[in-house]
Structures are given as C-alpha cells and as structure tokens.
Design a protein around this motif. Sequence first.
Motif, PDB file in Angstrom:
ATOM      1  N   VAL A  13      -4.313  13.465   6.402  1.00 60.46           N
ATOM      2  CA  VAL A  13      -3.762  13.236   5.067  1.00 60.46           C
ATOM      3  C   VAL A  13      -4.421  14.223   4.121  1.00 60.46           C
ATOM      4  CG1 VAL A  13      -3.431  11.568   3.235  1.00 60.46           C
ATOM      5  CG2 VAL A  13      -3.429  10.810   5.602  1.00 60.46           C
ATOM      6  N   ASP A  14      -3.607  14.983   3.388  1.00 56.05           N
ATOM      7  CA  ASP A  14      -4.177  16.023   2.550  1.00 56.05           C
ATOM      8  C   ASP A  14      -4.875  15.439   1.329  1.00 56.05           C
ATOM      9  OD1 ASP A  14      -2.233  15.523   0.523  1.00 56.05           O
ATOM     10  OD2 ASP A  14      -0.802  16.779   1.584  1.00 56.05           O
ATOM     11  N   SER A  15      -5.620  16.291   0.655  1.00 55.14           N
ATOM     12  CA  SER A  15      -6.424  15.834  -0.473  1.00 55.14           C
ATOM     13  C   SER A  15      -5.590  15.338  -1.627  1.00 55.14           C
ATOM     14  CB  SER A  15      -7.325  16.986  -0.959  1.00 55.14           C
ATOM     15  OG  SER A  15      -6.530  18.111  -1.333  1.00 55.14           O
ATOM     16  N   GLY A  16      -4.327  15.734  -1.674  1.00 54.54           N
ATOM     17  CA  GLY A  16      -3.470  15.248  -2.743  1.00 54.54           C
ATOM     18  C   GLY A  16      -2.964  13.849  -2.508  1.00 54.54           C
ATOM     19  N   THR A  17      -3.161  13.336  -1.283  1.00 44.27           N
ATOM     20  CA  THR A  17      -2.686  11.996  -0.953  1.00 44.27           C
ATOM     21  C   THR A  17      -3.719  10.933  -1.261  1.00 44.27           C
ATOM     22  OG1 THR A  17      -1.304  12.889   0.814  1.00 44.27           O
ATOM     23  CG2 THR A  17      -1.823  10.547   0.923  1.00 44.27           C
ATOM     24  N   VAL A  18      -4.985  11.195  -0.928  1.00 42.05           N
ATOM     25  CA  VAL A  18      -6.057  10.218  -1.083  1.00 42.05           C
ATOM     26  C   VAL A  18      -6.893  10.556  -2.312  1.00 42.05           C
ATOM     27  CG1 VAL A  18      -8.073   9.191  -0.010  1.00 42.05           C
ATOM     28  CG2 VAL A  18      -6.121   9.855   1.393  1.00 42.05           C
ATOM     29  N   SER A  19      -7.129   9.535  -3.145  1.00 39.35           N
ATOM     30  CA  SER A  19      -7.944   9.721  -4.335  1.00 39.35           C
ATOM     31  C   SER A  19      -9.399   9.436  -4.014  1.00 39.35           C
ATOM     32  CB  SER A  19      -7.473   8.782  -5.452  1.00 39.35           C
ATOM     33  OG  SER A  19      -6.110   8.993  -5.751  1.00 39.35           O
ATOM     34  N   SER A  20     -10.284   9.978  -4.796  1.00 39.45           N
ATOM     35  CA  SER A  20     -11.699   9.661  -4.646  1.00 39.45           C
ATOM     36  C   SER A  20     -11.916   8.206  -5.043  1.00 39.45           C
ATOM     37  CB  SER A  20     -12.550  10.570  -5.534  1.00 39.45           C
ATOM     38  OG  SER A  20     -12.316  10.279  -6.905  1.00 39.45           O
ATOM     39  N   ASN A  69      16.621  10.726   7.874  1.00 37.47           N
ATOM     40  CA  ASN A  69      15.735  10.039   6.950  1.00 37.47           C
ATOM     41  C   ASN A  69      14.478   9.546   7.664  1.00 37.47           C
ATOM     42  OD1 ASN A  69      17.426  10.245   4.619  1.00 37.47           O
ATOM     43  ND2 ASN A  69      18.728   8.635   5.495  1.00 37.47           N
ATOM     44  N   GLY A  70      14.180  10.170   8.786  1.00 38.25           N
ATOM     45  CA  GLY A  70      13.036   9.760   9.577  1.00 38.25           C
ATOM     46  C   GLY A  70      11.720  10.018   8.879  1.00 38.25           C
ATOM     47  N   LEU A  71      10.690   9.389   9.388  1.00 38.39           N
ATOM     48  CA  LEU A  71       9.374   9.462   8.767  1.00 38.39           C
ATOM     49  C   LEU A  71       8.798  10.874   8.834  1.00 38.39           C
ATOM     50  CD1 LEU A  71       7.595   7.434   7.328  1.00 38.39           C
ATOM     51  CD2 LEU A  71       6.496   6.918   9.514  1.00 38.39           C
ATOM     52  N   HIS A  72       9.043  11.566   9.930  1.00 34.37           N
ATOM     53  CA  HIS A  72       8.527  12.927  10.078  1.00 34.37           C
ATOM     54  C   HIS A  72       9.074  13.829   8.978  1.00 34.37           C
ATOM     55  CE1 HIS A  72       7.699  16.499  13.042  1.00 34.37           C
ATOM     56  NE2 HIS A  72       7.104  16.642  11.882  1.00 34.37           N
ATOM     57  N   GLU A  73      10.369  13.755   8.752  1.00 31.62           N
ATOM     58  CA  GLU A  73      10.990  14.605   7.737  1.00 31.62           C
ATOM     59  C   GLU A  73      10.542  14.228   6.335  1.00 31.62           C
ATOM     60  OE1 GLU A  73      15.507  15.295   6.156  1.00 31.62           O
ATOM     61  OE2 GLU A  73      15.121  15.549   8.296  1.00 31.62           O
ATOM     62  N   GLN A  74      10.383  12.928   6.070  1.00 31.42           N
ATOM     63  CA  GLN A  74       9.979  12.498   4.729  1.00 31.42           C
ATOM     64  C   GLN A  74       8.536  12.863   4.410  1.00 31.42           C
ATOM     65  OE1 GLN A  74      11.138   8.424   3.534  1.00 31.42           O
ATOM     66  NE2 GLN A  74      12.262   8.312   5.449  1.00 31.42           N
ATOM     67  N   SER A  75       7.688  12.805   5.412  1.00 33.91           N
ATOM     68  CA  SER A  75       6.251  12.962   5.168  1.00 33.91           C
ATOM     69  C   SER A  75       5.717  14.347   5.484  1.00 33.91           C
ATOM     70  CB  SER A  75       5.477  11.938   6.000  1.00 33.91           C
ATOM     71  OG  SER A  75       5.620  12.210   7.394  1.00 33.91           O
ATOM     72  N   GLY A  76       6.368  15.027   6.416  1.00 35.07           N
ATOM     73  CA  GLY A  76       5.808  16.281   6.897  1.00 35.07           C
ATOM     74  C   GLY A  76       4.725  16.092   7.933  1.00 35.07           C
ATOM     75  N   VAL A  77       4.475  14.854   8.334  1.00 35.63           N
ATOM     76  CA  VAL A  77       3.462  14.532   9.346  1.00 35.63           C
ATOM     77  C   VAL A  77       4.168  14.089  10.629  1.00 35.63           C
ATOM     78  CG1 VAL A  77       1.545  13.020   9.973  1.00 35.63           C
ATOM     79  CG2 VAL A  77       1.771  13.838   7.622  1.00 35.63           C
ATOM     80  N   SER A  81      -2.685   6.834  14.629  1.00 36.79           N
ATOM     81  CA  SER A  81      -3.186   7.451  13.399  1.00 36.79           C
ATOM     82  C   SER A  81      -2.132   8.359  12.773  1.00 36.79           C
ATOM     83  CB  SER A  81      -4.456   8.252  13.689  1.00 36.79           C
ATOM     84  OG  SER A  81      -5.514   7.386  14.051  1.00 36.79           O
ATOM     85  N   GLY A  82      -1.347   9.031  13.623  1.00 37.53           N
ATOM     86  CA  GLY A  82      -0.273   9.865  13.110  1.00 37.53           C
ATOM     87  C   GLY A  82       0.783   9.053  12.394  1.00 37.53           C
ATOM     88  N   LEU A  83       1.099   7.889  12.937  1.00 34.32           N
ATOM     89  CA  LEU A  83       2.089   7.018  12.303  1.00 34.32           C
ATOM     90  C   LEU A  83       1.590   6.527  10.950  1.00 34.32           C
ATOM     91  CD1 LEU A  83       4.725   5.397  12.358  1.00 34.32           C
ATOM     92  CD2 LEU A  83       3.506   3.613  13.644  1.00 34.32           C
ATOM     93  N   ALA A  84       0.350   6.032  10.906  1.00 37.28           N
ATOM     94  CA  ALA A  84      -0.210   5.557   9.638  1.00 37.28           C
ATOM     95  C   ALA A  84      -0.279   6.696   8.617  1.00 37.28           C
ATOM     96  CB  ALA A  84      -1.596   4.958   9.865  1.00 37.28           C
ATOM     97  N   SER A  85      -0.652   7.884   9.073  1.00 35.20           N
ATOM     98  CA  SER A  85      -0.746   9.026   8.168  1.00 35.20           C
ATOM     99  C   SER A  85       0.621   9.419   7.622  1.00 35.20           C
ATOM    100  CB  SER A  85      -1.377  10.215   8.895  1.00 35.20           C
ATOM    101  OG  SER A  85      -2.689   9.907   9.312  1.00 35.20           O
ATOM    102  N   ALA A  86       1.662   9.314   8.485  1.00 36.52           N
ATOM    103  CA  ALA A  86       3.011   9.638   8.028  1.00 36.52           C
ATOM    104  C   ALA A  86       3.470   8.653   6.958  1.00 36.52           C
ATOM    105  CB  ALA A  86       3.970   9.631   9.210  1.00 36.52           C
ATOM    106  N   ALA A 137       1.495   7.018   4.944  1.00 39.14           N
ATOM    107  CA  ALA A 137       0.676   7.276   3.757  1.00 39.14           C
ATOM    108  C   ALA A 137       1.156   8.514   3.013  1.00 39.14           C
ATOM    109  CB  ALA A 137      -0.790   7.422   4.159  1.00 39.14           C
ATOM    110  N   ARG A 138       1.446   9.600   3.754  1.00 42.58           N
ATOM    111  CA  ARG A 138       1.883  10.840   3.109  1.00 42.58           C
ATOM    112  C   ARG A 138       3.223  10.637   2.413  1.00 42.58           C
ATOM    113  NH1 ARG A 138       1.231  16.261   4.743  1.00 42.58           N
ATOM    114  NH2 ARG A 138      -0.744  15.633   5.704  1.00 42.58           N
ATOM    115  N   ALA A 139       4.158   9.962   3.074  1.00 41.02           N
ATOM    116  CA  ALA A 139       5.464   9.714   2.459  1.00 41.02           C
ATOM    117  C   ALA A 139       5.322   8.831   1.227  1.00 41.02           C
ATOM    118  CB  ALA A 139       6.405   9.070   3.472  1.00 41.02           C
ATOM    119  N   ALA A 140       4.438   7.830   1.301  1.00 42.90           N
ATOM    120  CA  ALA A 140       4.222   6.949   0.145  1.00 42.90           C
ATOM    121  C   ALA A 140       3.645   7.724  -1.025  1.00 42.90           C
ATOM    122  CB  ALA A 140       3.296   5.802   0.537  1.00 42.90           C
ATOM    123  N   ALA A 141       2.705   8.628  -0.745  1.00 40.42           N
ATOM    124  CA  ALA A 141       2.097   9.429  -1.808  1.00 40.42           C
ATOM    125  C   ALA A 141       3.144  10.319  -2.478  1.00 40.42           C
ATOM    126  CB  ALA A 141       0.966  10.272  -1.244  1.00 40.42           C
TER     127      ALA A 141
END
Length: 742
Positions: free
Chosen positions: A63-70, A150-158, A229-234, A236-240
């Motif tokens: 998950v990139d730094s723009g997804t997770v806040s400090s 509309n799959g998760l991979h396309e929406q999130s990039g993960v 972990s890839g699924l959870a990250s996808a 999270a990235r799409a939600a962000a």
Amino acid sequence: MASIKSAFRICSDSFRFSSRVTACHAPLWKTGYRTLCTSGCRSSTTTGSSIGSGVPYDRSSNVDSGTVSSSADIPSSADAVIIGGGVAGCSALYHLTKLGMKNVVLLERSKLTAGTTWHSAGLIWRLRPSDVTIELMAATRDLLVDTNKNGLHEQSGVDPGWIQNGGLFVANTKERLDEYKRLMTLGRCFGIESAVLSPSETKELYPLMNVDDVYGTLHSPGDGIVEPSGLASAYARAAAKNGGKIVEDCSVTGIEMKDSFQSSRQVSAVQTDRGVIRTSCVLNCAGAWSPVIGQMVGVKVPLVAMKHAYVVTEAIEGIRQCPNVRDHDLSLYLKLQGDGLSFGGYENNPIFVDELPHDFNFSLYDLDWDVFSTNLTAAIHRVPHLETVGIKSTVSGPESFTADHQPLMGESPEVRGFYLSCGYNSSGIMLSGGCGQQIAEWIVHGKPSLDMFAFDIRRFGTSYTDNKDWCRERSQEAYAKNYSIVFPHDEPMAGRNIRKDALHQELLEAGCVYQERHGWERPGWFIRDTKTAGKVPEVLAYDYYGEYGNTQHDDYTYFTAIQQDYKFSYPDCFETIMEECRACRETGALFNMSYFGKFLLSGKDARRAADWMFTNDVGAKDRLVYTCMLNKDGGTESDLTVGVVPESILRNISSSGDSETFYVACGGAVATYVEQHIKRVLCEKDFDAQLVDVSSQLGMLSLQGPISREVLQQCSKTDLSDPNVMQYGRHFPLHIGEDLVW
C-alpha cells in the motif's frame, strides 16, 4: 530438509478418535487408517531438522504512502470508524466508500493484515448448502476475476493474486456424494457450474490422488486461490482512491457512549492513543480480538480464539495446475501452493487460546504435531506421494470461531451504532467481498440486501452469549463438525440446557427428544422406539466427544435418538412423528411452545406504536391477532401474534400501571431480532412506550385437535360449550384448576 515421513517417525500410534463423532459429525475415518502422534510433540523437536514457521508468500501490504496516514494524522470526526485492518475491515472500508460514505476511517493498531489475515490460506470456494453463503462467496470471486471490468485489480491497481485452478470435493460415501449433488444443483441456480466425476475421471484430473476409496467427486472449475495480503491491500488501495482513510499504528483505548432512548446507549466517539474521533458508528472488525473491543461498550461478542494450522510442502512434480481439494470425510483440504501444496483440516481437539496477546501481530505458534497428525495421516492417504515430500514451513496462528461456525455481523442489540463484522471461522477471505458489501449496506441503508439472519448477531440471545462455557463448548463442536454432512435436522450436543421451561422435566420423563433453539430446550418429538423405550433421552453435560481428557458418554440415549433424524430422506423416527401428527388431526395434541419470545408493549403511545409496526388491527380487547411486523420501507421483518392483555392477567405479570398493554409473541429463534427492531422503532419515532421481555416468566401451551374443547372443558369450570365464548381468535382469562391462565 525434513519430510512428512520423518515427522511421522517421531510419533507413536497412541492417537484415538471418537467413534461417536465419526458416526455422525466428525471425519469418517476408515478403520484401516493409522493416525500417529505423541503428547507434547512440537515443531521444534519433531524432525531434528529445521521446519520453520512462516507463510508461503510475501505478506507486505504493498500500500503506497498516499493510502496510509501516519498515526498522528487522525480526523476529529468521522461518519464511521472501522476498528481492525484485516481483510474484513479493508473490505468494509472499500464497500462503504463505494456507497458514497467518504468520511470513514479505518484504525489498525499495527499494520494492515496483522492478526489473522496475513497467515490465511487464501482459498476461494463457492458451493455451500446455503443460498446466501453462495451469493456472498460468489461476490468475492466476482471482484477477483480478470474479465470483470469493475474488478478489484482494475479499481485498485493492486494484483490480489487470483489463480483460477478450480476446486474438487471428494466423496468417500454415497451419502456424501448425495450432499455434493445438492450443492451442485443449488450452485447452478446462481450460475456456478460444476460436474460430478467418477473415480477414474478424478484420477485424470488429479493424477497424484489415491482414488481407491473415492465414491465420486464434484468439480467446480471456477474456484481458486488468492493471496490474502494482496487482497486486503487491493481493498485498501481502492478504498483510499474513493476517499477512505487508513491509519496504522493507532490503538483504540476506549469507546464513548451517550444516553439514547429510555435506558439505551449510543456510540458517540472512539478514543485512541493519538486522540479522539467523534462518530455515531463503530464497526468492530478486530477478528479474534473483537471481544476486547466489545467489552469497551459492554457488548457481548460470542467467539473464542483457537490455533488453526497448515503446512507448506516443497515442490511436488506433477502438482501444477491441479485443483484445490476438499475431502470432507477426511476433514482435509489441499491447496495448490506454486509447485507444492499447503494442507490442513479441522481436528476434534483444537487448541484454545485463552489469552491472546495484544501485540501478536505477525507472530505464529509452533505447530503442535500431536494435534495436527490427523491431517498428516489424511493427506498421505489421499496423496501418497506426500510421504516423501519435504516440509518447507508450518503455519499455526490464531483464528476466531463462533458457536455455529457463522460470522457475527450487524448492529449489536445492546448499543446503537456499534456494528460487528468478525468471527469468520477461517472463511474470512472467501466471504470478504460479499460480507463487506452487506455490512456496508447495513450501516448506510439500515439493512442488508440479502437475508443475513444466519450471520446476524441477533440470532443469539444476550441472556447467554456471555456464558463462557456455552461459547467454548459450542465453538469447539462447530469447529470439529465443520466438514461434517449438513443434515436438515442436526442438533448440537454442546452448550445445552441453558434455558428450560417449567414443563421440561415432566416432558423429558415422558420420552421427549428436545431440540435447541435460541438457548431454549424445546420439544421435538417423543420416543416410541422399543429399543430406547423406558430410557430418558436426557441431554447430558458436553463430553467434547472424549477429547481433552473427558470421558465419552456410553449408551447415550439422546444421542442415539437424534441420529434417527440425520438423513436427507425420511428419518428413522418418521413413523413416530407421523403418529403424533395423526393424533393432532384426529383427536388432540398439546404443544409446549414456551420457548417462544414473549414481550409486553406498554405506555401512552403503545397503541400508536402497534398501529405503526403491525399490518393487522391489534387493538380489539378480546382478540389475539396474527400479523406481520413491518419496517420503515414497508418490508416484512417478522410474523407475530399480538393482543391486548386483560387487566386481570396484567396484574399478575406486570407492575405497569398503564391501562393498555399489548402482548407480543414471536418464534423463539428470532426473539432478540424482534425485540431490537421494536425498540429501534420506538426510539426513531419517539413513541412514549416500553418493551419488556417476559419470555422466561411466561409459559405457552397450545391445545389443538377435534377434541381440544372437550379436553379443556374437563380442566375448567368455565362453560366452554357456548360458541360465542370459543370463537376463533378470541382470548379471555380462564381458570385451570386453581390457576388463572390466559
């Protein structure tokens, strides 16, 4: 490199299994199998070599730094706060943002996937005995397939790591294959294609499989695996990308509440080690740690943590592209893991985790080979080549399990605005997409689009969900029976005799075979079998099927009786039940329905509330009315029986001084659900009325059949011959002997 065969050599043949579990509930072991173990055997001493603990994939979040806040960057307020950054929490965040909720924050005390998600196996199955569960699992799979724009991979990039290698259900008996055929038929209703294969066809599909004792298999080519972990990250990235906020390294220290309607409470804020977030909605996705979060608001979260394990093998020639396998009769699963396998199952004696450390984020336990040996035996029997294959690593981590092996979801009955999505019983990955969507709808729209009652926490009664013995017993039994055939009338042996009515013992001595519903022991049918006649079918204290040093019950009359119902065709007790039905039709029968939920609705606005909720006119003083209870959209929530309580009866059962009180009765299984719905309506409409649960104070008997009036007349001095007295639906007080009944 240690091999599975060498792991066996350090074990003894002292393992025994419960014949009673085998007969009906647990894996149907063949008598020729030899299961090896020794007490105290652990991974560090099993082989004299190095079998390390670790998952077979990269657990990094990606998950990139723009997804997770400090952790210092938390909002002062939010529309909803999700606690827990596993796959359940990430999916809920994603689906909430998809529904337009932007000011929503997910708090994770460590890093995303910590706890359970990171070490999950990652299997995606879809065929289940429940249509709702099929839809939930299919929803997850639909997010993963590459052909879905509309799959998760396309929406999130993960890339969530989806591999569609198919699934194979192995049946060792005709009865098991019959169950699979039912799964196939139900699955086709939802567009899930599958086919029954012969043993020879199975061998072609899975060349390494031993099919000597295989009766048949069910192949579901659309199933597969995903990297957890890839699924959870996808998610999270799409939600962000949709505006959701994720804060890692942020611990929840408390949850604030405010007084709501009457004595109820409402979530108002979440306290963290970085500050306070004002919110009216909290979603508990803390997995095995969910009870700790529940304690912060006084909500009972009935789940227990157990160690659940699998092992990862070295490369196996010829295994690539083989489907994943579920052999329910051996309580075994085999998952394709690159050029090797992961395998595990459900033992009769899982290890409870009584104290789960708060910082057990990315930790694992040493594998207990003593417990896991049943899975080793099963795996080698099904794939004999495994005996000489090296073990790459072992994975043993904490998982949360519930009393009926179903998740805990929905709004808690104790605190408004406190929702749950936890207790996934090792199915969190495959349920994540569907359950995330449903809990998001629950929060945003007030109800899910699917019938989620089997997952709704209100399926349990708050009067017993804090009973630790009940929770522990039922969860262990549900775990051990996870791969058992699901019969229509299965009854638990664990967690029984929690709630009994006044007639329980008398009916038991008459041969009553009880069933459990919502904690109550309710009459099922009566023994007429000459083999068991004269023996009281009492439900005994749970013996854990002989595990954990318990002595297994011998000559268990109740267990023998309920086995008659464990069939898909007519049960052995069919003739007995037929006689009971004929007696009711031709003469008369007395039904004890005391397990029903019973409530009193009173107050100045009681009639207004009744008119608002119920479809029928329930205000007649002398009528009991069968009616539907509606929600604000006009949909049906439940069916009920409602009537105005006579003043002579009211004085005996309530201290209320209200002139008009309504009696509300519902099926016992939905009592908590009905109670919360009525209280929610009273609050939202600001009705000056109260609802009191009197289920344990009142009994309920139903006398039916052609001679019912004659029987009742012999018990009462009131003249019942007047047709105006005994009209359909009319109610009135009546003396039975010296007692006033209604």
